[in-house]
Write a protein that holds these residues in place. Structure first.
Motif, PDB file in Angstrom:
ATOM      1  N   ILE A  91      -4.568   7.389   2.618  1.00 61.33           N
ATOM      2  CA  ILE A  91      -3.810   7.115   1.400  1.00 61.33           C
ATOM      3  C   ILE A  91      -3.988   8.294   0.441  1.00 61.33           C
ATOM      4  CG2 ILE A  91      -3.561   5.575  -0.589  1.00 61.33           C
ATOM      5  CD1 ILE A  91      -2.703   4.373   2.079  1.00 61.33           C
ATOM      6  N   PRO A  92      -2.915   8.862  -0.072  1.00 60.90           N
ATOM      7  CA  PRO A  92      -3.050  10.014  -0.979  1.00 60.90           C
ATOM      8  C   PRO A  92      -3.700   9.603  -2.299  1.00 60.90           C
ATOM      9  CG  PRO A  92      -0.797   9.217  -0.989  1.00 60.90           C
ATOM     10  CD  PRO A  92      -1.492   8.461   0.111  1.00 60.90           C
ATOM     11  N   THR A  93      -4.346  10.554  -2.943  1.00 58.93           N
ATOM     12  CA  THR A  93      -4.873  10.326  -4.288  1.00 58.93           C
ATOM     13  C   THR A  93      -4.232  11.329  -5.237  1.00 58.93           C
ATOM     14  OG1 THR A  93      -6.761  11.771  -3.827  1.00 58.93           O
ATOM     15  CG2 THR A  93      -7.078   9.398  -3.502  1.00 58.93           C
ATOM     16  N   VAL A  94      -4.007  10.883  -6.446  1.00 56.10           N
ATOM     17  CA  VAL A  94      -3.330  11.703  -7.440  1.00 56.10           C
ATOM     18  C   VAL A  94      -4.242  11.886  -8.653  1.00 56.10           C
ATOM     19  CG1 VAL A  94      -1.259  11.950  -8.868  1.00 56.10           C
ATOM     20  CG2 VAL A  94      -1.133  10.718  -6.689  1.00 56.10           C
ATOM     21  N   GLN A 285       3.754  17.080  -8.405  1.00 54.64           N
ATOM     22  CA  GLN A 285       2.330  16.771  -8.512  1.00 54.64           C
ATOM     23  C   GLN A 285       2.039  15.269  -8.570  1.00 54.64           C
ATOM     24  OE1 GLN A 285       3.991  19.074 -10.231  1.00 54.64           O
ATOM     25  NE2 GLN A 285       2.719  20.822 -10.771  1.00 54.64           N
ATOM     26  N   TYR A 286       2.954  14.477  -9.116  1.00 51.99           N
ATOM     27  CA  TYR A 286       2.704  13.040  -9.287  1.00 51.99           C
ATOM     28  C   TYR A 286       3.575  12.176  -8.373  1.00 51.99           C
ATOM     29  CZ  TYR A 286       1.130  15.396 -13.529  1.00 51.99           C
ATOM     30  OH  TYR A 286       0.555  16.275 -14.411  1.00 51.99           O
ATOM     31  N   ASP A 287       4.317  12.813  -7.467  1.00 49.86           N
ATOM     32  CA  ASP A 287       5.244  12.056  -6.609  1.00 49.86           C
ATOM     33  C   ASP A 287       4.544  10.974  -5.800  1.00 49.86           C
ATOM     34  OD1 ASP A 287       7.167  13.696  -7.607  1.00 49.86           O
ATOM     35  OD2 ASP A 287       7.904  14.417  -5.671  1.00 49.86           O
ATOM     36  N   ASN A 288       3.315  11.235  -5.381  1.00 50.03           N
ATOM     37  CA  ASN A 288       2.621  10.248  -4.544  1.00 50.03           C
ATOM     38  C   ASN A 288       2.253   8.974  -5.290  1.00 50.03           C
ATOM     39  OD1 ASN A 288       2.537  11.167  -1.840  1.00 50.03           O
ATOM     40  ND2 ASN A 288       1.027  12.716  -2.390  1.00 50.03           N
ATOM     41  N   LEU A 289       2.458   8.935  -6.596  1.00 42.79           N
ATOM     42  CA  LEU A 289       2.289   7.666  -7.308  1.00 42.79           C
ATOM     43  C   LEU A 289       3.312   6.638  -6.812  1.00 42.79           C
ATOM     44  CD1 LEU A 289       1.690   8.821 -10.998  1.00 42.79           C
ATOM     45  CD2 LEU A 289       0.029   7.707  -9.480  1.00 42.79           C
ATOM     46  N   LEU A 290       4.400   7.134  -6.235  1.00 42.48           N
ATOM     47  CA  LEU A 290       5.432   6.251  -5.689  1.00 42.48           C
ATOM     48  C   LEU A 290       5.310   6.098  -4.175  1.00 42.48           C
ATOM     49  CD1 LEU A 290       8.513   7.417  -7.812  1.00 42.48           C
ATOM     50  CD2 LEU A 290       6.971   5.492  -8.218  1.00 42.48           C
TER      51      LEU A 290
END
Length: 310
Positions: A91-94, A285-290
């Motif tokens: 799971i990615p972390t941001v 940079q914040y795309d993985n929040l979705l």
């Protein structure tokens, strides 16, 4: 409820069983997309980590939460951890440029909330509180803002100007009668201040650094009044995201499509903050929040399209 094959029906039925809530758009599966449907889906352009781990979890079905042993799909929305079939390392972390507090309405169903996505994907920077258990913000209200639409709300690009204005009015000076007024009333820009505003915007990088925390309210729009009127939130700079449209699959009747789900609001605020305040080019940079949101969006819309064809 929709009926369909595969284990994605479990998630879909869980969504439908709790009723519609906010806003929606339609998305066909990648194989069936037309050029127009591709263009209408802004989530297609996200720079996301591989979602193969979610594809595998979908095929294997619900799994146990490693903490409470509850049966869940993808993640546990009460423990804020992935289920056993979704290894944390996949799971990615941001990393976020500021801290985020999410105030969740007590009647907001855990399984329907997208706030969990933020905690899963940015665990070091996100804290979730269940109302009425929220922090006291009075001491630091000059460096905190609340995301919520309203007559006194300002845009992201104006944050620096207003935080500077609050500081000049003596936020911490209890002897200053002005400081005891709700700061939202102090935030209006007079025409003669336009030049000052432009000068302030030009130095957003330094002034905007004063902002250290953003507050989001996680509830249906009809439930927000109880939280937004809480005295602990009065006097905070209020920000509105006016230009984005939701992709959320739960439609809340009577509300405009600019009313976003919690994770969308967090994501879009951070993109705007990165560009307007930090003055840096946004490169995903914040795309993985979705990460979870985009996967569920596609999963649910595919299921509805399939059911409609049947």
């Amino acid at each position: 409820q929709l009926t369909m094959s595969l284990n994605s029906s479990t998630l879909l039925n869980e969504e439908n069983s709790q009723g519609p809530k906010r806003n929606s758009e339609c998305l066909e599966s990648p194989e069936l997309q037309t050029p127009s449907s591709f263009q209408d889906n802004p989530l297609q352009q996200l720079q996301l980590a591989s979602q193969e781990v979610l594809e595998k979890a979908k095929k294997s079905g619900r799994s146990k939460c490693p903490r409470c042993s509850s049966s869940r799909m993808f993640y546990c929305y009460t423990c804020f951890v992935p289920v056993e079939t979704v290894p944390t390392k996949e799971i990615p972390t941001v990393k976020l440029p500021l801290k985020i507090d999410i105030i969740k309405h007590p009647n907001e169903t855990d399984g329907k909330s997208t706030a969990v996505h933020a905690k899963l994907l940015a665990p070091d920077d996100v804290t979730i509180y269940k109302y009425p258990c929220i922090p006291e913000y009075e001491e630091k209200r000059h460096e905190i803002a609340l995301i919520f639409p309203g007559p006194n709300s300002v845009s992201v690009k104006d944050i620096a100007f207003h935080l500077q204005k609050y500081a000049k009015k003596g936020v911490h000076d209890n002897d200053d009668e002005c400081s005891r007024e709700p700061l939202l009333k102090q935030a209006k820009i007079e025409p003669k201040e336009e030049k000052t505003l432009n000068e302030c915007i030009s130095s957003n990088r330094s002034e905007g650094a004063r902002l250290k925390k953003i507050i989001f309210i996680d509830s249906t729009w009809n439930q927000t009044n109880k939280i937004i009127t809480d005295e602990r939130l009065q006097g905070l700079l209020q920000i509105e995201l006016k230009t984005r449209k939701t992709c959320f699959w739960r439609h809340q009747k009577g509300k405009p499509d600019t009313y976003l789900s919690t994770i969308e609001a967090i994501y879009y605020f951070l993109v705007d903050y990165h560009q307007e305040i930090l003055k840096e080019n946004y490169k995903g940079q914040y795309d993985n929040l979705l990460f979870f949101f985009s996967f569920m969006y596609t999963l649910i819309k595919n299921a509805k399209c399939c059911a409609g064809r049947e």
